[in-house]
Scaffold this active site. Sequence first.
Site, PDB file in Angstrom:
ATOM      1  N   ASP A 100       0.837  -1.211   0.000  1.00  0.00           N
ATOM      2  CA  ASP A 100       0.000   0.000   0.000  1.00  0.00           C
ATOM      3  C   ASP A 100       0.866   1.253   0.000  1.00  0.00           C
ATOM      4  O   ASP A 100       0.691   2.135  -0.824  1.00  0.00           O
ATOM      5  CB  ASP A 100      -0.969  -0.001   1.197  1.00  0.00           C
ATOM      6  CG  ASP A 100      -0.302  -0.188   2.560  1.00  0.00           C
ATOM      7  OD1 ASP A 100       0.915  -0.459   2.627  1.00  0.00           O
ATOM      8  OD2 ASP A 100      -1.005  -0.063   3.582  1.00  0.00           O
ATOM      9  N   ASP A 103       6.849   3.889   3.465  1.00  0.00           N
ATOM     10  CA  ASP A 103       6.946   5.011   4.392  1.00  0.00           C
ATOM     11  C   ASP A 103       8.387   5.068   4.921  1.00  0.00           C
ATOM     12  O   ASP A 103       9.287   5.475   4.191  1.00  0.00           O
ATOM     13  CB  ASP A 103       5.886   4.796   5.479  1.00  0.00           C
ATOM     14  CG  ASP A 103       5.739   5.946   6.447  1.00  0.00           C
ATOM     15  OD1 ASP A 103       5.742   7.096   6.000  1.00  0.00           O
ATOM     16  OD2 ASP A 103       5.603   5.690   7.649  1.00  0.00           O
ATOM     17  N   LYS A 131       6.104   7.771   0.387  1.00  0.00           N
ATOM     18  CA  LYS A 131       6.263   8.945   1.253  1.00  0.00           C
ATOM     19  C   LYS A 131       7.757   9.125   1.504  1.00  0.00           C
ATOM     20  O   LYS A 131       8.269   8.765   2.561  1.00  0.00           O
ATOM     21  CB  LYS A 131       5.560   8.634   2.577  1.00  0.00           C
ATOM     22  CG  LYS A 131       4.675   9.737   3.116  1.00  0.00           C
ATOM     23  CD  LYS A 131       4.293   9.409   4.540  1.00  0.00           C
ATOM     24  CE  LYS A 131       2.841   9.084   4.684  1.00  0.00           C
ATOM     25  NZ  LYS A 131       2.470   8.860   6.103  1.00  0.00           N
ATOM     26  N   VAL A 153      -2.311   9.178   5.788  1.00  0.00           N
ATOM     27  CA  VAL A 153      -3.384   8.983   4.810  1.00  0.00           C
ATOM     28  C   VAL A 153      -4.137   7.674   5.060  1.00  0.00           C
ATOM     29  O   VAL A 153      -3.568   6.702   5.557  1.00  0.00           O
ATOM     30  CB  VAL A 153      -2.839   9.017   3.363  1.00  0.00           C
ATOM     31  CG1 VAL A 153      -2.219  10.369   3.053  1.00  0.00           C
ATOM     32  CG2 VAL A 153      -1.819   7.912   3.111  1.00  0.00           C
ATOM     33  N   ARG A 165     -10.350   1.636   6.071  1.00  0.00           N
ATOM     34  CA  ARG A 165      -9.867   0.863   4.921  1.00  0.00           C
ATOM     35  C   ARG A 165     -10.906   0.856   3.800  1.00  0.00           C
ATOM     36  O   ARG A 165     -10.554   0.756   2.629  1.00  0.00           O
ATOM     37  CB  ARG A 165      -9.591  -0.596   5.324  1.00  0.00           C
ATOM     38  CG  ARG A 165      -8.410  -0.776   6.270  1.00  0.00           C
ATOM     39  CD  ARG A 165      -8.042  -2.259   6.317  1.00  0.00           C
ATOM     40  NE  ARG A 165      -7.221  -2.613   7.469  1.00  0.00           N
ATOM     41  CZ  ARG A 165      -5.897  -2.493   7.528  1.00  0.00           C
ATOM     42  NH1 ARG A 165      -5.243  -1.992   6.505  1.00  0.00           N
ATOM     43  NH2 ARG A 165      -5.235  -2.852   8.596  1.00  0.00           N
TER      44      ARG A 165
HETATM   45  P1  IMP Z   1       7.056   1.524   6.974  1.00  0.00           P
HETATM   46  O1  IMP Z   1       7.610   0.287   7.594  1.00  0.00           O
HETATM   47  O2  IMP Z   1       7.256   2.727   7.860  1.00  0.00           O
HETATM   48  O3  IMP Z   1       7.552   1.803   5.560  1.00  0.00           O
HETATM   49  O4  IMP Z   1       5.477   1.412   6.912  1.00  0.00           O
HETATM   50  C1  IMP Z   1       4.883   0.236   6.626  1.00  0.00           C
HETATM   51  C2  IMP Z   1       3.407   0.218   6.872  1.00  0.00           C
HETATM   52  O5  IMP Z   1       2.965   1.294   7.712  1.00  0.00           O
HETATM   53  C3  IMP Z   1       2.629   0.389   5.593  1.00  0.00           C
HETATM   54  O6  IMP Z   1       2.537  -0.818   4.890  1.00  0.00           O
HETATM   55  C4  IMP Z   1       1.296   0.839   6.148  1.00  0.00           C
HETATM   56  O7  IMP Z   1       0.536  -0.281   6.541  1.00  0.00           O
HETATM   57  C5  IMP Z   1       1.668   1.668   7.355  1.00  0.00           C
HETATM   58  N1  IMP Z   1       1.634   3.115   7.030  1.00  0.00           N
HETATM   59  C6  IMP Z   1       2.679   3.952   6.828  1.00  0.00           C
HETATM   60  N2  IMP Z   1       2.260   5.202   6.543  1.00  0.00           N
HETATM   61  C7  IMP Z   1       0.910   5.154   6.550  1.00  0.00           C
HETATM   62  C8  IMP Z   1      -0.127   6.127   6.314  1.00  0.00           C
HETATM   63  O8  IMP Z   1       0.078   7.323   6.023  1.00  0.00           O
HETATM   64  N3  IMP Z   1      -1.406   5.664   6.422  1.00  0.00           N
HETATM   65  C9  IMP Z   1      -1.719   4.379   6.720  1.00  0.00           C
HETATM   66  N4  IMP Z   1      -0.795   3.437   6.942  1.00  0.00           N
HETATM   67  C10 IMP Z   1       0.509   3.821   6.862  1.00  0.00           C
HETATM   68 MG    MG Z   2      -1.300  -0.613   8.342  1.00  0.00          MG
END
Ligand code: IMP
Ligand code: MG
Length: 180
Positions: A100, A103, A131, A153, A165
């Site tokens: 999705d 981040d 992001k 978001v 969702r």
């Molecule tokens: P990361 O490990 O920080 O890259 O983030 C992984 C997970 O965090 C993503 O697969 C999302 O499920 C959740 N996530 C990160 N940013 C957002 C956001 O802005 N909205 C909703 N879920 C997020």
């Molecule tokens: Mg999540």
Amino acid sequence: MMEQDIQRVLFTQERLKSRVAEIAREIERDYEGREIMLISVLRGSFIFMADLCREIQLPCTLDFMSVSSYGTGTSSSGQVQITKDLSEDITGRHILVVEDILDSGNTLNYLLRILENRHPASIRLCALLDKPERRVKPVELHYRGFTVPDDFVVGYGLDYAEKYRNLPYIGVLKPEVYGG
Ligand code: IMP
Ligand code: MG
């Protein structure tokens, strides 16, 4: 009502649909003559996966996995755990991981390394949202839907505390909803 918690709409249903079709065209061009195994990272990518796989006009198989990255509220941590593993063996397969949002990169940096150790023929990443301002771990992204600012978001599969969702569009959550 969910709508009251949304500060602004970033991507409408129509915009999402046309962008998903464009990504599918890129994938078809790159994977011509090969069979793709799409791996959806649950739960956030389930709607994107459902729409994307129906747009791709090439033979595909699907599998699902689930990871939890320990962290609180709106950010993940570097500690990632597989909570549901794949059902299929990926050795020698052309893997396309469908996420999705990319981040911090903590989750995908870890997940991609685990999958690479299983010796797929190739492995690529497709994320609907990116992001980049938040990145702490490097992750190579081959197919990107949209770049988004550093706002939280929700919608089209993305949640806050498991809600929102089912919104058909993607919007910025009002900071007061998560105490931001
Ligand atoms: P990361 O490990 O920080 O890259 O983030 C992984 C997970 O965090 C993503 O697969 C999302 O499920 C959740 N996530 C990160 N940013 C957002 C956001 O802005 N909205 C909703 N879920 C997020
Ligand atoms: Mg999540």
